[in-house]
Design a protein around this motif. Structure first.
Motif, PDB file in Angstrom:
ATOM      1  N   ARG A 172     -13.024  -2.841  -1.110  1.00 60.18           N
ATOM      2  CA  ARG A 172     -12.239  -2.759  -2.339  1.00 60.18           C
ATOM      3  C   ARG A 172     -11.358  -3.988  -2.492  1.00 60.18           C
ATOM      4  N   PHE A 173     -10.932  -4.213  -3.739  1.00 65.50           N
ATOM      5  CA  PHE A 173     -10.026  -5.309  -4.037  1.00 65.50           C
ATOM      6  C   PHE A 173      -8.763  -4.763  -4.681  1.00 65.50           C
ATOM      7  N   CYS A 174      -7.652  -5.416  -4.400  1.00 63.83           N
ATOM      8  CA  CYS A 174      -6.344  -4.985  -4.879  1.00 63.83           C
ATOM      9  C   CYS A 174      -6.283  -4.964  -6.398  1.00 63.83           C
ATOM     10  N   LYS A 175      -5.794  -3.882  -6.966  1.00 60.22           N
ATOM     11  CA  LYS A 175      -5.688  -3.750  -8.410  1.00 60.22           C
ATOM     12  C   LYS A 175      -4.558  -4.595  -8.987  1.00 60.22           C
ATOM     13  N   ARG A 176      -3.669  -5.048  -8.144  1.00 58.31           N
ATOM     14  CA  ARG A 176      -2.548  -5.862  -8.633  1.00 58.31           C
ATOM     15  C   ARG A 176      -2.846  -7.356  -8.620  1.00 58.31           C
ATOM     16  N   CYS A 177      -3.445  -7.835  -7.521  1.00 64.20           N
ATOM     17  CA  CYS A 177      -3.648  -9.284  -7.400  1.00 64.20           C
ATOM     18  C   CYS A 177      -5.108  -9.683  -7.219  1.00 64.20           C
ATOM     19  N   GLY A 178      -6.004  -8.707  -7.037  1.00 64.26           N
ATOM     20  CA  GLY A 178      -7.427  -9.012  -6.917  1.00 64.26           C
ATOM     21  C   GLY A 178      -7.871  -9.447  -5.528  1.00 64.26           C
ATOM     22  N   SER A 179      -6.968  -9.442  -4.549  1.00 61.01           N
ATOM     23  CA  SER A 179      -7.321  -9.851  -3.189  1.00 61.01           C
ATOM     24  C   SER A 179      -8.083  -8.739  -2.469  1.00 61.01           C
ATOM     25  N   PRO A 180      -8.877  -9.091  -1.431  1.00 56.67           N
ATOM     26  CA  PRO A 180      -9.579  -8.061  -0.658  1.00 56.67           C
ATOM     27  C   PRO A 180      -8.576  -7.107  -0.008  1.00 56.67           C
ATOM     28  N   MET A 181      -8.984  -5.854   0.143  1.00 60.72           N
ATOM     29  CA  MET A 181      -8.120  -4.869   0.791  1.00 60.72           C
ATOM     30  C   MET A 181      -8.673  -4.544   2.178  1.00 60.72           C
ATOM     31  N   THR A 182      -7.786  -4.193   3.087  1.00 60.38           N
ATOM     32  CA  THR A 182      -8.189  -3.857   4.445  1.00 60.38           C
ATOM     33  C   THR A 182      -7.869  -2.384   4.727  1.00 60.38           C
ATOM     34  N   ILE A 183      -8.606  -1.795   5.665  1.00 57.07           N
ATOM     35  CA  ILE A 183      -8.401  -0.387   6.022  1.00 57.07           C
ATOM     36  C   ILE A 183      -7.464  -0.299   7.224  1.00 57.07           C
TER      37      ILE A 183
END
Length: 219
Positions: A172-183
Motif C-alpha cells: 500500500r501507499f500512504c494516502k497523505r503523501c503517496g510514499s510506500p507503507m510498511t507493516i
C-alpha cells in the motif's frame, strides 16, 4: 470585370509573397521556454508509483502517450476517411500504456479517472478510448484514485493480460503523501500484537492504516 480579376490576382500574389518572406521568418524566430511543472498531478503520481510497484520488471510504463503513436487506422480505399480517423486519434492520448520491456509492444492501456465531474469532452474521450482499444484489440483497464493504495488489486488486474505478473503480498501507499507503507506490529496498548500499515516517511508523515481494512471492489 477583367480589371477586378487582375486586382484579385495581384492581391493573391502579394499574400503569397508576404507569407513566404514574413511568416516564414516568424516561424524561425528563437523563443525562450520554461518548464510547466510536473507531467503528472500528485494523484496521478501516486497511482503511477503503485502501478510501477505492481508491474515490476515485467513492463515499461509510459504516460500521456499520443494515440497516434500507439495505433493507426486500418488501410481503406477512402483516403479522406483515413485522414479523418487519423486526425481524431492524433488529438487525443492514453493516460498510461504498459509495454513489453523487450519489444516495447503495447500490452495494456490504463485510463485514469481523476474523480472529476463528467462533462461532454470527458465522455467523448472515454468513448473514443473504448472504441479504439476494442478495435485494435488492446486490453483496457479503468482505474480510479482508490487503486493508488491497492497495489495487489492492480497486480491482479494486470496479471489477466501480462502472464509474467503474479499476484503477491499486498503493498500500500500512504494516502497523505503517496510514499510506500510498511507493516508493523503494535507492541503496547489495546491493539498490542495487531499488525498495521504505517508511512515509511515517519516521523515526517504520521499516517497509519488498519491492516485489515477492506476496500470496496469496483467493476
Amino acid at each position: 470585370m477583367f480589371e477586378i480579376f487582375i486586382v484579385l490576382a495581384l492581391l493573391v500574389g502579394l499574400f503569397l509573397v508576404a507569407q513566404k518572406y514574413f511568416v516564414k521568418q516568424e516561424d524561425t524566430r528563437s523563443y525562450h521556454y520554461k518548464v510547466k511543472g510536473p507531467i503528472l498531478s500528485s494523484a496521478q503520481t501516486a497511482f503511477y508509483n503503485a502501478l510501477k510497484e505492481a508491474v515490476g520488471e515485467h513492463g515499461v510504463i509510459l504516460t500521456k502517450v499520443n494515440m497516434a503513436n500507439v495505433v493507426t487506422p486500418q488501410k481503406t480505399s477512402n483516403k479522406k476517411q483515413w485522414f479523418i480517423a487519423n486526425n481524431v486519434i492524433a488529438k487525443s492520448y492514453f493516460d498510461f500504456v504498459i509495454c513489453d520491456p523487450r519489444t516495447m509492444q503495447p500490452r495494456v492501456v490504463i485510463e485514469y479517472d481523476n474523480g472529476q465531474k463528467l462533462d461532454k469532452g470527458k465522455v467523448e474521450r472515454q468513448k473514443l478510448i473504448m472504441q479504439v482499444c476494442k478495435s485494435a484489440n488492446i486490453p483496457l483497464i479503468g482505474a480510479s484514485v482508490k487503486l493508488s493504495y491497492q497495489v495487489s488489486k492492480i497486480r491482479r488486474l494486470l496479471a489477466a493480460h501480462i502472464d509474467l505478473i503474479e499476484p503477491e503480498k499486498e503493498v500500500r501507499f500512504c494516502k497523505r503523501c503517496g510514499s510506500p507503507m510498511t507493516i508493523k506490529t503494535a507492541t503496547q496498548g489495546d491493539f498490542k500484537g495487531r499488525r498495521f500499515f504505517t508511512c515509511s516517511r515517519q516521523p515526517l508523515c504520521q499516517y497509519t492504516e488498519n491492516y485489515n481494512v477492506v476496500f470496496d471492489d469496483e467493476e
